[in-house]
Design a protein around this motif. Structure first.
Motif, PDB file in Angstrom:
ATOM      1  N   UNK A  28      36.568  28.964  34.333  1.00 52.79           N
ATOM      2  CA  UNK A  28      36.360  28.071  35.467  1.00 52.79           C
ATOM      3  C   UNK A  28      36.569  26.628  34.999  1.00 52.79           C
ATOM      4  N   UNK A  29      37.781  26.327  34.587  1.00 52.89           N
ATOM      5  CA  UNK A  29      38.076  25.012  34.021  1.00 52.89           C
ATOM      6  C   UNK A  29      37.856  23.899  35.032  1.00 52.89           C
ATOM      7  N   UNK A 283      42.851  34.429  39.171  1.00 54.52           N
ATOM      8  CA  UNK A 283      43.823  33.763  38.298  1.00 54.52           C
ATOM      9  C   UNK A 283      44.426  34.788  37.352  1.00 54.52           C
ATOM     10  N   UNK A 284      45.522  34.375  36.742  1.00 54.68           N
ATOM     11  CA  UNK A 284      46.078  35.153  35.636  1.00 54.68           C
ATOM     12  C   UNK A 284      46.276  34.220  34.452  1.00 54.68           C
ATOM     13  N   UNK A 290      43.236  38.900  33.581  1.00 54.00           N
ATOM     14  CA  UNK A 290      43.069  38.588  34.994  1.00 54.00           C
ATOM     15  C   UNK A 290      41.646  38.077  35.197  1.00 54.00           C
ATOM     16  N   UNK A 291      41.485  37.048  36.007  1.00 51.78           N
ATOM     17  CA  UNK A 291      40.183  36.417  36.206  1.00 51.78           C
ATOM     18  C   UNK A 291      39.840  36.467  37.693  1.00 51.78           C
ATOM     19  N   UNK A 292      38.646  36.956  38.006  1.00 49.44           N
ATOM     20  CA  UNK A 292      38.196  37.071  39.392  1.00 49.44           C
ATOM     21  C   UNK A 292      36.927  36.235  39.578  1.00 49.44           C
ATOM     22  N   UNK A 306      32.457  34.321  37.484  1.00 53.77           N
ATOM     23  CA  UNK A 306      33.809  34.840  37.267  1.00 53.77           C
ATOM     24  C   UNK A 306      33.778  35.922  36.192  1.00 53.77           C
ATOM     25  N   UNK A 307      34.812  36.755  36.203  1.00 56.47           N
ATOM     26  CA  UNK A 307      34.912  37.867  35.263  1.00 56.47           C
ATOM     27  C   UNK A 307      36.339  37.925  34.724  1.00 56.47           C
ATOM     28  N   UNK A 308      36.472  37.907  33.396  1.00 55.38           N
ATOM     29  CA  UNK A 308      37.771  38.015  32.737  1.00 55.38           C
ATOM     30  C   UNK A 308      38.043  39.482  32.407  1.00 55.38           C
ATOM     31  N   UNK A 309      39.068  40.024  33.011  1.00 50.12           N
ATOM     32  CA  UNK A 309      39.462  41.401  32.744  1.00 50.12           C
ATOM     33  C   UNK A 309      40.698  41.366  31.862  1.00 50.12           C
TER      34      UNK A 309
END
Length: 340
Positions: A28-29, A283-284, A290-292, A306-309
């Motif tokens: 989450x920049x 995001x990618x 992949x970020x949700x 957020x979650x980084x997959x």
């Protein structure tokens, strides 16, 4: 043998610090703005507080936990326009990584930025910011066991000297960062304007500090270059925000691109009632994950998760060493009046 492999990986990681220090990164920049670009402190029209916390879902014995807090305060308020010409800020962060979190990074920074109007009615501004801080690296070698201290008859002998005499346990270094931003419609007034847009460039490690742990050694950290940009437009009850971030450091690069949107259930446009919004996005991160994202806004408080997959799409086998992360962010804005 497994423990020895872990120790070897740690030493390899520490050794790489002598050549190319890895900078912290938030998914989450856009919610860690002073860490992203010091020019942001001259963009905000209200005092703002930001908090981020990031870690893997399964921290286990291999840590990677990061937190940051920052505060931006507008200054040099133009009474005729009721808009700030500058902003001051303070930021602090902390990171623990490696086996049982033996490697620690902490930093404290002060920030100032100034903006210049370039359009009618102050619709467009260019902001310049600089950031001065102090960073501390620490490694707790006493928490490790070494092959040289192993006795096959009764196990490890902790009284034996560990082979780390060539390393310091701690290193401190000043850091200078700088950035520039262009912002159109920074007040996000969609009654008068169709959209809001921004574009920025920042440099971290401008003074190339020495971050090595090697005694009597010297290895200057490479500069980190960041470009970020995006825009926002409103469609009925939706505020839609596409944005990107690209970073380059010492022949390595990362790129994030995606979009998120706020849906307004209730809007406090005229200083009465309450604001309530929901947000979702994705995001990618190039060759990584992949970020949700999901969250909500209530009046002046925003909370997002957020979650980084991690993904091996278009990537090599190194992704096997990466882990899924989650990140929480909080933003609190102290508003003196209602803004659309």
């Amino acid at each position: 043998m497994k423990l020895l492999r872990i120790i070897s990986l740690i030493l390899l990681f520490i050794g790489t610090l002598k050549v190319n220090a890895q900078e912290l990164q938030f998914s989450q920049f856009f919610s860690s703005s002073l860490y992203l670009n010091p020019a942001f402190s001259a963009i905000y029209v209200d005092p703002s507080l930001f908090v981020n916390y990031r870690r893997p879902l399964d921290n286990g014995i291999i840590y990677n936990e990061t937190s940051q807090i920052s505060m931006s305060m507008p200054v040099l308020i133009n009474k005729a326009e009721n808009l700030p010409r500058g902003g001051v800020g303070i930021m602090a962060y902390n990171n623990q990584s490696g086996y049982e979190g033996i490697f620690k990074i902490s930093g404290v920074f002060l920030n100032y930025a100034h903006n210049f109007s370039i359009g009618r009615l102050n619709t467009e501004v260019i902001a310049l910011g600089v950031q001065f801080g102090y960073e501390n690296y620490r490694v707790n070698f006493s928490d490790l066991r070494w092959g040289s201290s192993y006795n096959p008859y009764y196990g490890y002998d902790d009284a034996m000297v560990t082979p780390v005499s060539e390393f310091d346990d701690e290193t401190n270094h000043p850091i200078v960062n700088a950035g520039i931003m262009y912002y159109y419609n920074r007040q996000r007034n969609f009654t008068l304007y169709n959209y809001s847009a921004f574009s920025g460039f920042a440099i971290t490690n401008l003074n190339r500090p020495d971050k090595t742990f090697v005694k009597d050694g010297k290895a200057n950290a490479p500069m980190l270059f960041k470009y970020h940009g995006g825009f926002e437009f409103k469609v009925k009850k939706f505020n839609i925000l596409p944005n990107i971030l690209a970073q380059y450091q010492s022949n390595n690069y990362t790129a994030d691109g995606g979009i998120y949107a706020w849906y307004t259930f209730q809007e406090n446009s005229f200083g009465t009632g309450q604001d309530f919004k929901l947000v979702a996005g994705a995001w990618y991160r190039l060759r990584d994950s992949f970020i949700f994202l999901a969250g909500f806004n209530y009046n002046t408080i925003s909370v997002k998760a957020s979650y980084d997959l991690n993904s091996n799409l278009f990537y090599d086998d190194e992704v096997a060493f990466s882990r899924n992360h989650f990140e929480l962010s909080l933003q609190y804005v102290i508003r003196k009046d209602s803004r659309v």
